[in-house]
Write a protein that holds these residues in place. Structure first.
Motif, short mmCIF file in Angstrom:
data_model
loop_
_atom_site.label_atom_id
_atom_site.label_comp_id
_atom_site.label_asym_id
_atom_site.label_seq_id
_atom_site.Cartn_x
_atom_site.Cartn_y
_atom_site.Cartn_z
N GLY A 1 55.89 41.10 49.78
CA GLY A 1 54.59 41.39 49.16
C GLY A 1 54.15 40.28 48.24
N THR A 2 55.08 39.75 47.47
CA THR A 2 54.77 38.64 46.56
C THR A 2 54.39 37.40 47.35
OG1 THR A 2 56.28 39.55 44.90
CG2 THR A 2 55.68 37.23 44.68
N GLN A 3 55.09 37.12 48.44
CA GLN A 3 54.73 35.97 49.28
C GLN A 3 53.31 36.12 49.82
OE1 GLN A 3 57.58 34.51 52.23
NE2 GLN A 3 59.18 35.67 51.18
N LEU A 4 52.95 37.32 50.23
CA LEU A 4 51.60 37.57 50.72
C LEU A 4 50.56 37.39 49.61
CD1 LEU A 4 52.35 40.60 53.05
CD2 LEU A 4 51.27 38.45 53.78
N LEU A 5 50.88 37.90 48.41
CA LEU A 5 49.96 37.75 47.28
C LEU A 5 49.66 36.28 47.00
CD1 LEU A 5 50.95 40.23 44.43
CD2 LEU A 5 48.76 40.04 45.60
N PHE A 6 50.68 35.46 46.99
CA PHE A 6 50.48 34.03 46.73
C PHE A 6 49.90 33.33 47.96
CE2 PHE A 6 53.29 34.88 43.16
CZ PHE A 6 52.66 34.18 42.16
N GLY A 7 50.27 33.78 49.15
CA GLY A 7 49.76 33.18 50.38
C GLY A 7 48.25 33.33 50.52
N VAL A 8 47.71 34.43 50.02
CA VAL A 8 46.27 34.69 50.08
C VAL A 8 45.48 33.55 49.43
CG1 VAL A 8 44.54 36.10 48.87
CG2 VAL A 8 46.26 37.19 50.27
N LEU A 9 46.01 33.01 48.36
CA LEU A 9 45.27 32.01 47.59
C LEU A 9 44.86 30.80 48.42
CD1 LEU A 9 47.32 32.20 44.26
CD2 LEU A 9 45.17 33.36 44.82
N GLY A 10 45.66 30.45 49.39
CA GLY A 10 45.34 29.32 50.25
C GLY A 10 44.25 29.59 51.27
N TYR A 11 43.83 30.86 51.40
CA TYR A 11 42.81 31.23 52.37
C TYR A 11 41.47 31.59 51.72
CZ TYR A 11 46.42 31.27 55.93
OH TYR A 11 47.42 30.89 56.79
#
Length: 179
Positions: A100-110
């Motif tokens: 979930g944390t990886q997804l939260l931070f991954g969103v920022l690049g999109y």
């Protein structure tokens, strides 16, 4: 999840809609139990409604894959410099491992470059979710009642360059296992 398992974060397309629907339903059963409400939107959305959502230009849905298996997802609505995160879901057998944390931070690049703030909402009683969001830099702003549920709304203000910096961290494979 073992050491050798690589998580790939990427956009979820309509060919993955059935798998995404299954993932969300499995993940949101625990939320429904917390709120004693089997009719929360993540559990009642139809496949047809999900496909329409995946095709919306103002929505980005990311998935976390381990091999060919979709093990997590996050939905982001984008409007006028503001992003709103919802439907963060992790497969029950993969929860508590930082996906979930990886997804939260991954969103920022999109997110579009002009995005100034990111909002997230979750059930007020979802203490684990609120703690994860707090750890990721989201601050509680207000609660809102919707029917029988009360949602907590949290916000993260993005500073100039923050999106690029976080995206670089994710692309470099920085492991975020604190969520």
């Amino acid at each position: 999840m073992s050491e050798g398992d690589q998580i790939r974060i990427d956009v979820v397309g309509t060919p993955d809609a059935g798998e995404l629907l299954t993932l969300r339903r499995a993940a949101f059963v625990s939320e429904a139990q917390i709120f004693n409400d089997p009719n929360i939107p993540a559990l009642t959305q139809t496949l047809e409604e999900l496909v329409v959502d995946l095709q919306d230009d103002d929505v980005v849905t990311l998935g976390a894959w381990m091999g060919h298996r979709l093990i997590g997802s996050i939905r982001v609505g984008i409007e006028d410099g503001k992003a709103t995160i919802g439907r963060l879901a992790v497969a029950p057998d993969q929860q508590g491992q930082g996906i979930g944390t990886q997804l939260l931070f991954g969103v920022l690049g999109y997110l579009p470059e002009d995005t100034k703030e990111v909002w997230v909402f979750t059930g007020q009683n979802s203490k684990h979710n609120i703690a994860m969001y707090n750890k990721a830099g989201y601050e509680h702003q207000f609660d809102q009642v919707a029917g029988d549920l009360t949602y907590a709304y949290l916000r993260k203000v993005l500073e100039a360059g923050a999106i690029i910096d976080d995206e670089d961290d994710v692309e470099d494979g920085a492991a975020r296992s604190d969520g």
